[in-house]
Enzyme design. Structure first.
Site, PDB file in Angstrom:
ATOM      1  N   SER A  25      59.614  99.064 -31.514  1.00 11.32           N
ATOM      2  CA  SER A  25      59.440  99.538 -32.898  1.00 11.32           C
ATOM      3  C   SER A  25      60.782  99.610 -33.614  1.00 11.32           C
ATOM      4  O   SER A  25      60.846  99.969 -34.771  1.00 11.32           O
ATOM      5  CB  SER A  25      58.760 100.909 -32.916  1.00 11.32           C
ATOM      6  OG  SER A  25      59.478 101.840 -32.136  1.00 11.32           O
ATOM      7  N   THR A 157      35.138 104.584 -74.781  1.00  7.91           N
ATOM      8  CA  THR A 157      34.360 104.863 -73.574  1.00  7.91           C
ATOM      9  C   THR A 157      33.615 103.562 -73.321  1.00  7.91           C
ATOM     10  O   THR A 157      33.218 102.884 -74.287  1.00  7.91           O
ATOM     11  CB  THR A 157      33.355 106.021 -73.754  1.00  7.91           C
ATOM     12  OG1 THR A 157      32.417 105.660 -74.763  1.00  7.91           O
ATOM     13  CG2 THR A 157      34.029 107.328 -74.136  1.00  7.91           C
ATOM     14  N   HIS A 158      33.449 103.202 -72.081  1.00  4.08           N
ATOM     15  CA  HIS A 158      32.815 101.908 -71.732  1.00  4.08           C
ATOM     16  C   HIS A 158      33.551 100.731 -72.380  1.00  4.08           C
ATOM     17  O   HIS A 158      32.944  99.698 -72.659  1.00  4.08           O
ATOM     18  CB  HIS A 158      31.344 101.864 -72.142  1.00  4.08           C
ATOM     19  CG  HIS A 158      30.577 103.098 -71.808  1.00  4.08           C
ATOM     20  ND1 HIS A 158      29.918 103.270 -70.623  1.00  4.08           N
ATOM     21  CD2 HIS A 158      30.409 104.251 -72.516  1.00  4.08           C
ATOM     22  CE1 HIS A 158      29.341 104.477 -70.610  1.00  4.08           C
ATOM     23  NE2 HIS A 158      29.639 105.095 -71.746  1.00  4.08           N
ATOM     24  N   SER A 279      54.605  80.609 -67.831  1.00  4.31           N
ATOM     25  CA  SER A 279      53.761  79.703 -67.069  1.00  4.31           C
ATOM     26  C   SER A 279      54.532  78.419 -66.801  1.00  4.31           C
ATOM     27  O   SER A 279      55.349  77.993 -67.624  1.00  4.31           O
ATOM     28  CB  SER A 279      52.500  79.397 -67.875  1.00  4.31           C
ATOM     29  OG  SER A 279      51.988  78.138 -67.526  1.00  4.31           O
ATOM     30  N   LYS A 285      53.010  80.527 -72.967  1.00  7.34           N
ATOM     31  CA  LYS A 285      52.574  81.726 -72.265  1.00  7.34           C
ATOM     32  C   LYS A 285      53.654  82.781 -72.049  1.00  7.34           C
ATOM     33  O   LYS A 285      54.794  82.481 -71.749  1.00  7.34           O
ATOM     34  CB  LYS A 285      52.007  81.335 -70.896  1.00  7.34           C
ATOM     35  CG  LYS A 285      50.736  80.547 -70.971  1.00  7.34           C
ATOM     36  CD  LYS A 285      49.552  81.417 -71.285  1.00  7.34           C
ATOM     37  CE  LYS A 285      49.090  82.104 -70.018  1.00  7.34           C
ATOM     38  NZ  LYS A 285      48.038  83.067 -70.319  1.00  7.34           N
ATOM     39  N   GLU A 292      50.392  93.346 -63.751  1.00  4.92           N
ATOM     40  CA  GLU A 292      49.385  92.801 -62.828  1.00  4.92           C
ATOM     41  C   GLU A 292      49.754  93.098 -61.376  1.00  4.92           C
ATOM     42  O   GLU A 292      48.895  93.403 -60.554  1.00  4.92           O
ATOM     43  CB  GLU A 292      49.225  91.301 -63.044  1.00  4.92           C
ATOM     44  CG  GLU A 292      48.492  90.990 -64.342  1.00  4.92           C
ATOM     45  CD  GLU A 292      48.565  89.513 -64.717  1.00  4.92           C
ATOM     46  OE1 GLU A 292      47.661  89.059 -65.417  1.00  4.92           O
ATOM     47  OE2 GLU A 292      49.526  88.834 -64.333  1.00  4.92           O
ATOM     48  N   GLN A 324      52.373 104.673 -33.025  1.00  2.00           N
ATOM     49  CA  GLN A 324      53.548 103.924 -33.471  1.00  2.00           C
ATOM     50  C   GLN A 324      53.210 103.033 -34.671  1.00  2.00           C
ATOM     51  O   GLN A 324      54.071 102.692 -35.466  1.00  2.00           O
ATOM     52  CB  GLN A 324      54.064 103.064 -32.308  1.00  2.00           C
ATOM     53  CG  GLN A 324      55.268 102.235 -32.637  1.00  2.00           C
ATOM     54  CD  GLN A 324      55.893 101.645 -31.385  1.00  2.00           C
ATOM     55  OE1 GLN A 324      56.400 102.365 -30.536  1.00  2.00           O
ATOM     56  NE2 GLN A 324      55.852 100.337 -31.258  1.00  2.00           N
TER      57      GLN A 324
HETATM   58  N1  ARG Z   1      58.196 104.508 -30.924  1.00  2.00           N
HETATM   59  C1  ARG Z   1      57.293 105.565 -30.619  1.00  2.00           C
HETATM   60  C2  ARG Z   1      56.419 105.870 -31.839  1.00  2.00           C
HETATM   61  O1  ARG Z   1      56.790 105.451 -32.867  1.00  2.00           O
HETATM   62  C3  ARG Z   1      58.040 106.781 -30.232  1.00  2.00           C
HETATM   63  C4  ARG Z   1      57.312 107.700 -29.325  1.00  2.00           C
HETATM   64  C5  ARG Z   1      57.115 107.066 -28.024  1.00  2.00           C
HETATM   65  N2  ARG Z   1      56.608 107.986 -27.060  1.00  2.00           N
HETATM   66  C6  ARG Z   1      56.112 107.583 -25.908  1.00  2.00           C
HETATM   67  N3  ARG Z   1      55.691 108.485 -25.100  1.00  2.00           N
HETATM   68  N4  ARG Z   1      56.017 106.329 -25.598  1.00  2.00           N
HETATM   69  O2  ARG Z   1      55.383 106.470 -31.757  1.00  2.00           O
END
Ligand code: ARG
Length: 463
Positions: A25, A157-158, A279, A285, A292, A324
């Protein structure tokens, strides 16, 4: 050589590289580095106060953590996928930097309470930032409304002409919406500001710790009461994502309205060239792409909320790795909404309102029909009857292409003998507007009062 995992004691084989890249992560939780270090410093301080480490050890660890903070900020520390996440990256950098004493940092702590803490600290900052951006937008809307509040435009309205309203009244409606958004975030903040640190993995610890110390050091209002809940809870993220979804919905409604208003059919406003795009084929345009996209991005903000709700719905207590997956979704919602709020603030500032066109448009659609019915109520005609009478008059006018104020007294009298010359003082949008008197209505007095009240309130909140 594979990196030795901090949790590797029981493992006989090295982690497959596909698993490393699947479970990492660090590519997205690196933005939590500051909070992770802040939490670790507080935790270290607590450990020393509780005699679980010596003061010297504490000083060495804190110095090391501060050095790592600097290194990350100067891009000197290479964050590695093999170290999985921000917590392990920092811990291993610390071991490298200060040696074995670093191994004491994780005493009476788990990544489970650590990540719950980091997220709360991050969300707390984000909420405070977004609150300011909302305030800015509210103030910009009031600034826009102030010089033109007396202009009139059709209220719909509408998407059909309904009653005339003042330009000021229109803008004030969005200030109210945004005020709910702002205070909703404040409510979210109140529940969020509870420290989970000290819950450890799930059941607490047999060591003599004091979560009150870390809670106070990190600026929390209170500390968890149930360690199992503290590491399992992501309600604060769901609440924040829900609050962001409502903000996004409001911005999308505003955008939709201005997209319609900038069309040739409405022509109520002109968005500055610098906030439009063109455009590739049609030379004439000028498209409201920013609006948007604000409308479109609402889709991903809702999507993130649904991802988060779905991630959490099947999880038994306590921590599960599924959690995670919360980060990318909430980071994206927070970034997206913040950007939408600030670009909309700029766009509003740069847009020219076409007040003449707004007023001209008021002559269509019998905006003054309701005031005529209320005029009859003033002459003691029951409202349902008055409604019927005016409905008939409108029906005839519609066919002959007349406005209500074009109808002669003689013709009016055919529908109700109670109508007299005084009727011309209330017909027509300008006259009608002056007649409004109810609480919070579009009456000039009420609108003017609200504009100055909001201006005062917002300016005070800005400082
Ligand atoms: N990267 C993990 C998360 O974002 C951290 C916690 C991980 N804990 C574990 N027991 N593996 O949730």
């Amino acid at each position: 050589m594979a990196i030795k995992k901090a949790w590797g004691g029981r493992f006989k084989k090295k982690t497959a590289s596909s698993v490393e890249s699947f479970t990492e992560s660090i590519s997205f939780d690196q933005r939590l580095y500051k909070y992770d270090i802040e939490g670790s410093i507080a935790h270290t301080t607590m450990l020393a106060k509780c005699n679980l480490i010596t003061n010297r050890e504490k000083d060495t660890i804190i110095k090391g953590l501060k050095g790592i903070l600097k290194d990350i900020e100067n891009s000197k520390l290479k964050l590695k996928t093999e170290h999985e996440d921000i917590h392990m990256n920092i811990e291993s950098a610390l071991v490298k930097r200060i040696g074995d004493v670093a191994k004491k940092l994780h005493t009476a702590r788990s990544r489970n309470d650590q990540i719950a803490l980091d997220l709360r600290l991050w969300a707390r900052d984000q909420i405070q930032e977004i609150t300011k951006v909302i305030l800015n937008l509210q103030l910009e809307i009031i600034t826009k409304a102030k010089p033109v509040w007396q202009g009139v435009l059709p209220g719909f309205t509408h998407l059909q002409h309904a009653q005339p309203i003042l330009v000021g009244h229109y803008f004030l409606a969005y200030v109210e919406m945004l005020e709910r958004d702002r205070t909703r975030l404040g409510d979210c903040l109140k529940r969020l500001n509870k420290s989970p640190l000290g819950a450890c993995a799930l059941g607490g610890t047999t060591l003599n710790t004091n979560p009150e110390i870390t809670g106070k050091l990190l600026g929390f209002d209170s500390v968890f009461d149930n360690s199992l809940d503290a590491v399992s809870d992501r309600d604060f993220i769901l609440e924040y994502a829900a609050a962001l979804s409502i903000i996004s919905m409001h911005l999308s409604r505003f955008s939709e309205e201005w997209i319609i208003w900038s069309s040739q059919e409405f022509d109520f406003l002109d968005i500055d060239d610098s906030y439009c795009t063109g455009s590739s084929i049609m030379p004439q345009k000028k498209n409201p792409d920013v609006l948007e996209l604000i409308r479109g991005k609402c889709g991903r903000v809702y999507g993130n909320l649904f991802s988060l709700l779905t991630i959490m719905k099947g999880l038994p207590l306590s921590y599960n790795r599924d959690m995670q997956e919360d980060k990318e979704a909430i980071f994206d919602s927070s970034d997206t909404v913040k950007e939408c709020l600030s670009i909309l603030t700029e766009l509003i500032k740069k847009t020219t309102l076409k007040l003449d066109n707004m007023e001209r448009s008021c002559s269509k659609g019998f905006l003054d029909a309701t005031v005529l019915a209320e005029y009859l109520v003033g002459k003691e005609v029951p409202f349902r009857e008055a409604h019927e009478i005016v409905g008939k008059i409108v029906g005839v006018c519609g066919k002959s292409g007349k406005e209500l104020s074009d109808v002669s007294i003689k013709d009016f009298k055919q529908y109700s003998p109670l109508i007299d010359k005084g009727v011309y003082n209330i017909l027509g949008v300008k006259n009608y507007i002056k007649q409004f008197k109810s609480h919070g209505s579009t009456s000039p007095k009420s609108v003017q009062k609200q504009i100055s009240a909001w201006e005062r309130k917002l300016k005070k909140l800005m400082v």
